[in-house]
Design a protein around this motif. Structure first.
Motif, short mmCIF file in Angstrom:
data_model
loop_
_atom_site.label_atom_id
_atom_site.label_comp_id
_atom_site.label_asym_id
_atom_site.label_seq_id
_atom_site.Cartn_x
_atom_site.Cartn_y
_atom_site.Cartn_z
N GLY A 64 -30.58 -6.38 139.99
CA GLY A 64 -31.41 -6.92 141.00
C GLY A 64 -31.76 -8.80 140.68
O GLY A 64 -30.74 -8.98 139.95
N ALA A 65 -32.76 -8.80 140.87
CA ALA A 65 -33.69 -10.56 140.61
C ALA A 65 -35.03 -10.56 140.19
O ALA A 65 -35.87 -9.84 140.26
CB ALA A 65 -33.39 -11.42 142.26
N GLU A 66 -34.62 -11.13 139.05
CA GLU A 66 -35.46 -11.33 137.78
C GLU A 66 -36.24 -13.03 137.80
O GLU A 66 -34.73 -14.16 137.51
CB GLU A 66 -35.63 -10.91 136.48
CG GLU A 66 -35.24 -9.36 136.28
CD GLU A 66 -35.94 -8.47 136.14
OE1 GLU A 66 -37.56 -9.72 135.79
OE2 GLU A 66 -36.76 -7.36 136.95
N PRO A 67 -37.22 -13.30 138.15
CA PRO A 67 -37.52 -14.51 138.48
C PRO A 67 -37.25 -15.61 136.51
O PRO A 67 -37.51 -14.76 135.25
CB PRO A 67 -38.88 -14.30 138.16
CG PRO A 67 -39.63 -13.36 137.83
CD PRO A 67 -38.27 -12.50 137.79
N THR A 68 -37.11 -16.06 136.51
CA THR A 68 -36.27 -16.91 135.60
C THR A 68 -37.73 -18.19 135.31
O THR A 68 -38.93 -17.11 135.59
CB THR A 68 -35.48 -18.51 136.17
OG1 THR A 68 -36.48 -19.00 136.60
CG2 THR A 68 -34.85 -18.18 136.04
#
Length: 295
Positions: A64-68
């Motif tokens: 998925g997408a994890e915030p930096t």
């Protein structure tokens, strides 16, 4: 913060809304479904947003997408931008209908004490104004004040910032209530709920009643503590007026010998606005509400 005119306004708001949805969904495809747009549109908006802020906002991967770190930092600004835009739309729409707007908030836990009387007094003092009312926690109310999203706050824990002015309002008194114990010696530590409602109450409680300072159950919500007493019985601290109401409604006692706890209450507003007529009327209405509680 990114200026609203870096893109067309509606486009930028779409970018911000998409970014915040991914923060929640952690998945570009899921956000596309939730916003009813294509996955390529989601990717394009985030790429454009990353170009504007000059930093990668998400780590993309199969999971998925994890915030930096930059994405997590940008989240607060993104939420503030949407909040400011929402308030601006409300205030402008209300401009022709109302003579001024006032946004107020009081500490969670005051919804049965100060807040109802304050709202009533506000409606009488400002009959032609638009009034928005919330209940929240001290830290968030101070943040909202500093960003201009709130006009007056009633809170327990001041956070001293140059732009915020505080005034002492009153002191709340807390007493111990029990469904079993009439005296301190009868209080059962196993059914006792330690008052974690505020830092001040928790510290004072530990100093005055060290024997109960390590009880296994602590609650940060007064309403939850009361609900647990109704459900399972026990002992806890309540605001004085709530305690008297509770003992009138349920078989229970004000515990003899239990020390009283005191919580200072403050009003907060932007220092540059404290002398504005609508702010002064709002504060006067608050004072009237407090006086009515004391009579």
């Amino acid at each position: 913060m990114i200026g609203f005119f870096d893109w067309g306004l509606s486009v930028q708001l779409d970018h911000i809304e998409t970014f915040l949805d991914i923060i929640e969904s952690r998945n570009f495809n899921r956000t596309a479904d939730r916003l009813n747009i294509t996955q390529s549109t989601v990717s394009s908006r985030i790429k454009s947003l990353e170009g504007a802020v000059g930093s990668e906002l998400f780590h993309r991967g199969r999971a998925g997408a994890e915030p930096t770190a930059a994405g997590r930092r940008f989240e607060a600004y993104a939420r503030a931008m949407l909040s400011t835009w929402s308030q601006a739309r409300h205030d402008v729409r209300a401009f022709n209908r109302f003579e001024g707007t006032l946004r107020v908030a009081a500490q969670v836990g005051m919804t049965r004490s100060v807040l109802p009387g304050w709202v009533e007094a506000l409606c009488q003092a400002l009959p032609k104004a638009s009034i928005h009312v919330e209940s929240d926690y001290s830290n968030q109310m101070v943040t909202d004040l500093s960003m201009g999203n709130l006009d007056i706050a009633v809170l327990y824990a001041p956070r001293y910032l140059p732009e915020i002015a505080y005034e002492h309002l009153m002191v709340e008194e807390y007493v111990m209530v029990s469904t079993f114990a009439r005296t301190m010696s009868e209080v059962d530590p196993d059914s006792y709920i330690r008052p974690g409602y505020t830092v001040v109450l928790e510290k004072t409680h530990s100093e005055l009643i060290p024997s109960l300072a390590i009880s296994r159950l602590s609650m940060g919500s007064e309403s939850l503590a009361e609900a647990m007493l109704r459900r399972t019985g026990g002992s806890c601290y309540m605001r004085n007026d709530d305690a008297r109401r509770f003992t009138a409604e349920c078989p229970s006692f004000l515990v003899d010998g239990a020390p009283k706890l005191y919580q200072p209450v403050h009003t907060a507003m932007l220092a540059r606005r404290k002398h504005e007529p609508i702010i002064r009327k709002g504060l006067r209405a608050l004072q009237l509400a407090v006086m009515s509680l004391e009579t």
